[in-house]
Design a protein around this motif. Structure first.
Motif, mmCIF file in Angstrom:
data_model
loop_
_atom_site.group_PDB
_atom_site.id
_atom_site.type_symbol
_atom_site.label_atom_id
_atom_site.label_comp_id
_atom_site.label_asym_id
_atom_site.label_seq_id
_atom_site.Cartn_x
_atom_site.Cartn_y
_atom_site.Cartn_z
ATOM 1 N N ASN A 13 -49.466 19.782 -28.690
ATOM 2 C CA ASN A 13 -50.130 18.475 -28.680
ATOM 3 C C ASN A 13 -50.685 18.142 -30.072
ATOM 4 O O ASN A 13 -51.904 18.137 -30.294
ATOM 5 C CB ASN A 13 -51.256 18.495 -27.634
ATOM 6 N N GLY A 49 -56.995 5.176 -32.646
ATOM 7 C CA GLY A 49 -58.064 6.129 -32.960
ATOM 8 C C GLY A 49 -59.083 6.279 -31.836
ATOM 9 O O GLY A 49 -60.233 6.659 -32.080
ATOM 10 N N LEU A 50 -58.661 6.001 -30.592
ATOM 11 C CA LEU A 50 -59.645 6.021 -29.499
ATOM 12 C C LEU A 50 -60.164 7.429 -29.217
ATOM 13 O O LEU A 50 -61.335 7.621 -28.910
ATOM 14 C CB LEU A 50 -59.057 5.391 -28.229
ATOM 15 N N GLN A 51 -59.287 8.434 -29.311
ATOM 16 C CA GLN A 51 -59.757 9.806 -29.071
ATOM 17 C C GLN A 51 -60.851 10.168 -30.078
ATOM 18 O O GLN A 51 -61.892 10.712 -29.725
ATOM 19 C CB GLN A 51 -58.600 10.813 -29.149
ATOM 20 N N ARG A 52 -60.619 9.840 -31.349
ATOM 21 C CA ARG A 52 -61.614 10.173 -32.384
ATOM 22 C C ARG A 52 -62.922 9.406 -32.172
ATOM 23 O O ARG A 52 -64.007 9.963 -32.291
ATOM 24 C CB ARG A 52 -61.054 9.867 -33.782
ATOM 25 N N ARG A 92 -52.365 3.670 -27.488
ATOM 26 C CA ARG A 92 -52.437 4.781 -28.453
ATOM 27 C C ARG A 92 -52.285 4.260 -29.877
ATOM 28 O O ARG A 92 -51.727 3.190 -30.085
ATOM 29 C CB ARG A 92 -51.354 5.818 -28.116
ATOM 30 N N ASN A 98 -56.731 15.113 -34.110
ATOM 31 C CA ASN A 98 -57.968 14.351 -33.831
ATOM 32 C C ASN A 98 -59.183 15.264 -33.662
ATOM 33 O O ASN A 98 -60.276 14.932 -34.100
ATOM 34 C CB ASN A 98 -57.778 13.490 -32.574
ATOM 35 N N LEU A 153 -46.172 12.535 -19.839
ATOM 36 C CA LEU A 153 -46.270 13.693 -20.740
ATOM 37 C C LEU A 153 -44.885 14.218 -21.101
ATOM 38 O O LEU A 153 -44.033 14.369 -20.225
ATOM 39 C CB LEU A 153 -47.061 14.830 -20.069
ATOM 40 N N GLN A 197 -51.053 15.427 -31.829
ATOM 41 C CA GLN A 197 -51.969 14.275 -31.993
ATOM 42 C C GLN A 197 -53.395 14.687 -31.642
ATOM 43 O O GLN A 197 -54.340 14.389 -32.376
ATOM 44 C CB GLN A 197 -51.561 13.099 -31.093
HETATM 45 C C1 LIG Z 1 -53.994 12.803 -27.350
HETATM 46 C C2 LIG Z 1 -54.286 11.327 -27.112
HETATM 47 C C3 LIG Z 1 -55.617 11.190 -26.379
HETATM 48 C C4 LIG Z 1 -54.379 10.648 -28.499
HETATM 49 O O1 LIG Z 1 -54.440 9.248 -28.328
HETATM 50 P P1 LIG Z 1 -54.978 8.268 -29.515
HETATM 51 O O2 LIG Z 1 -56.425 8.467 -29.718
HETATM 52 O O3 LIG Z 1 -54.528 6.915 -29.173
HETATM 53 O O4 LIG Z 1 -54.167 8.829 -30.753
HETATM 54 P P2 LIG Z 1 -54.272 8.323 -32.277
HETATM 55 O O5 LIG Z 1 -54.894 6.969 -32.332
HETATM 56 O O6 LIG Z 1 -54.903 9.398 -33.066
HETATM 57 O O7 LIG Z 1 -52.748 8.218 -32.692
HETATM 58 C C5 LIG Z 1 -52.277 8.617 -33.979
HETATM 59 C C6 LIG Z 1 -50.780 8.389 -34.018
HETATM 60 O O8 LIG Z 1 -50.131 9.243 -33.071
HETATM 61 C C7 LIG Z 1 -49.409 8.460 -32.132
HETATM 62 N N1 LIG Z 1 -49.609 9.070 -30.815
HETATM 63 C C8 LIG Z 1 -50.788 9.224 -30.146
HETATM 64 N N2 LIG Z 1 -50.587 9.899 -29.012
HETATM 65 C C9 LIG Z 1 -49.259 10.176 -28.954
HETATM 66 C C10 LIG Z 1 -48.442 10.861 -28.020
HETATM 67 N N3 LIG Z 1 -48.959 11.398 -26.910
HETATM 68 N N4 LIG Z 1 -47.112 10.982 -28.301
HETATM 69 C C11 LIG Z 1 -46.592 10.455 -29.426
HETATM 70 N N5 LIG Z 1 -47.308 9.802 -30.366
HETATM 71 C C12 LIG Z 1 -48.634 9.655 -30.113
HETATM 72 C C13 LIG Z 1 -50.029 7.086 -32.190
HETATM 73 O O9 LIG Z 1 -49.147 6.095 -31.745
HETATM 74 C C14 LIG Z 1 -50.362 6.982 -33.646
HETATM 75 O O10 LIG Z 1 -49.184 6.680 -34.362
HETATM 76 P P3 LIG Z 1 -49.245 5.643 -35.618
HETATM 77 O O11 LIG Z 1 -50.158 6.291 -36.618
HETATM 78 O O12 LIG Z 1 -47.819 5.568 -36.034
HETATM 79 O O13 LIG Z 1 -49.806 4.383 -35.035
HETATM 80 C C15 LIG Z 1 -53.155 10.658 -26.295
HETATM 81 O O14 LIG Z 1 -51.922 10.971 -26.877
HETATM 82 C C16 LIG Z 1 -53.113 11.096 -24.833
HETATM 83 O O15 LIG Z 1 -53.783 10.523 -23.975
HETATM 84 N N6 LIG Z 1 -52.276 12.110 -24.532
HETATM 85 C C17 LIG Z 1 -52.149 12.623 -23.174
HETATM 86 C C18 LIG Z 1 -53.402 13.385 -22.712
HETATM 87 C C19 LIG Z 1 -53.805 14.430 -23.728
HETATM 88 O O16 LIG Z 1 -52.975 15.129 -24.287
HETATM 89 N N7 LIG Z 1 -55.138 14.554 -23.956
HETATM 90 C C20 LIG Z 1 -55.674 15.487 -24.934
HETATM 91 C C21 LIG Z 1 -55.935 16.819 -24.365
HETATM 92 S S1 LIG Z 1 -57.343 16.781 -23.291
#
Ligand SMILES: CC(C)(COP(=O)(O)OP(=O)(O)OC[C@H]1O[C@@H](n2cnc3c(N)ncnc32)[C@H](O)[C@@H]1OP(=O)(O)O)[C@@H](O)C(=O)NCCC(=O)NCCS
Length: 244
Positions: free
Chosen positions: A156, A127-130, A124, A162, A48, A158
């Motif tokens: 946060n 689009g796994l979160q979505r 990452r 989502n 993080l 991203q």
């Molecule tokens: C938030 C999270 C779940 C999103 O993951 P994800 O579903 O893979 O994200 P997306 O597919 O929507 O990514 C979109 C873009 O953002 C980027 N991205 C995703 N998470 C990122 C992060 N933490 N830091 C920087 N860039 C990030 C991806 O690489 C992607 O970039 P691209 O379009 O150039 O390929 C992930 O970042 C994560 O696990 N973070 C830590 C835990 C967290 O914050 N959870 C959410 C709160 S409960």
């Protein structure tokens, strides 16, 4: 519960990543996946950029989550856990987020939380979160809940993008978990499919780091419904909501 039965009874989806042709397998997880979830959680905690982005959960917490059917979704790559999403039914617990957005006591039983999502840093951008949120929202609807809430850190972007994309709006912004600021995100499952059509035309853009400015807009009846990256930083668009 054996794994095959788990898949057929509760749904299973396989899809490929756009760039490197990885096969993702999404399924509901049973409690025997807890150790793998904790290891994944520990791994993402170490990556993080700021610890206040993610509030971690312990074994006991996960155990309680597993008491509700379909509460945990996992995405696997080559049989290893790459991501998970959990939902929680808070009932009348003190931390029911319905309280933060002013739901009356009688409505608290109708609230479900999108509680937490993690994606392994190596996977990452797929689009796994979505995808997991869409499946969990179907579960929540199927279970008959009316209100969906979750929290997202203003640090946060991203996750915020989502969650908004999944149909929730910013309803409040306040310190939670001590002094960690959180958006309180909300969707009413009775809302029309595209909420944006019900929002008033005049919108206001504000950077997500301007916490007090956003609080003032929310107090004035605005909800946050769209995000974009701009030269001045990550921007949230607010408009007045015409539905509750
Ligand atoms: C938030 C999270 C779940 C999103 O993951 P994800 O579903 O893979 O994200 P997306 O597919 O929507 O990514 C979109 C873009 O953002 C980027 N991205 C995703 N998470 C990122 C992060 N933490 N830091 C920087 N860039 C990030 C991806 O690489 C992607 O970039 P691209 O379009 O150039 O390929 C992930 O970042 C994560 O696990 N973070 C830590 C835990 C967290 O914050 N959870 C959410 C709160 S409960």
């Amino acid at each position: 519960m054996d794994r095959k039965r788990n898949r057929s009874r509760m749904g299973f989806e396989a899809f490929k990543s756009s760039q490197d042709n990885l096969l993702f397998e999404m399924e509901f997880l049973a409690e025997d996946s807890m150790q793998e979830m904790i290891e994944l959680q520990d791994l993402i905690l170490g990556h993080l950029p700021d610890p206040e982005i993610f509030f971690p959960h312990d074994r006991d917490y996960f155990h309680k989550i597993f008491q509700h059917d379909r509460s945990v979704i996992g995405v696997k790559v080559e049989d290893r856990l790459a991501a998970y999403s959990i939902i929680r039914i808070p009932g009348h617990a003190q931390d029911n987020l319905g309280r933060d957005i002013g739901l009356v006591d009688d409505e608290l039983d109708r609230v479900a939380h999108l509680q937490a999502t993690v994606v392994h840093p190596a996977f990452r951008g797929n689009g796994l979160q979505r995808k997991m949120a869409a499946t969990h929202l179907r579960v929540i609807r199927d279970l008959g809940f009316k209100h969906v809430c979750c929290t997202v850190s203003p640090k946060n972007p991203q996750s915020l993008a989502n969650i908004i994309c999944s149909g929730l709006v910013i309803k409040d912004l306040r310190p939670k978990f001590g002094d960690w600021w959180r958006y309180i995100m909300y969707a009413n499952l009775a809302w029309p499919k595209d909420l944006r059509e019900t929002l008033e035309r005049s919108e206001k853009a504000i950077t997500c780091s301007d916490l007090l400015g956003q609080q003032a807009l929310i107090k004035d009846g605005f909800v946050g419904f769209r995000t974009t990256m701009q030269p001045q930083g990550f921007v949230v668009f607010y408009a007045k909501n015409a539905v509750d």
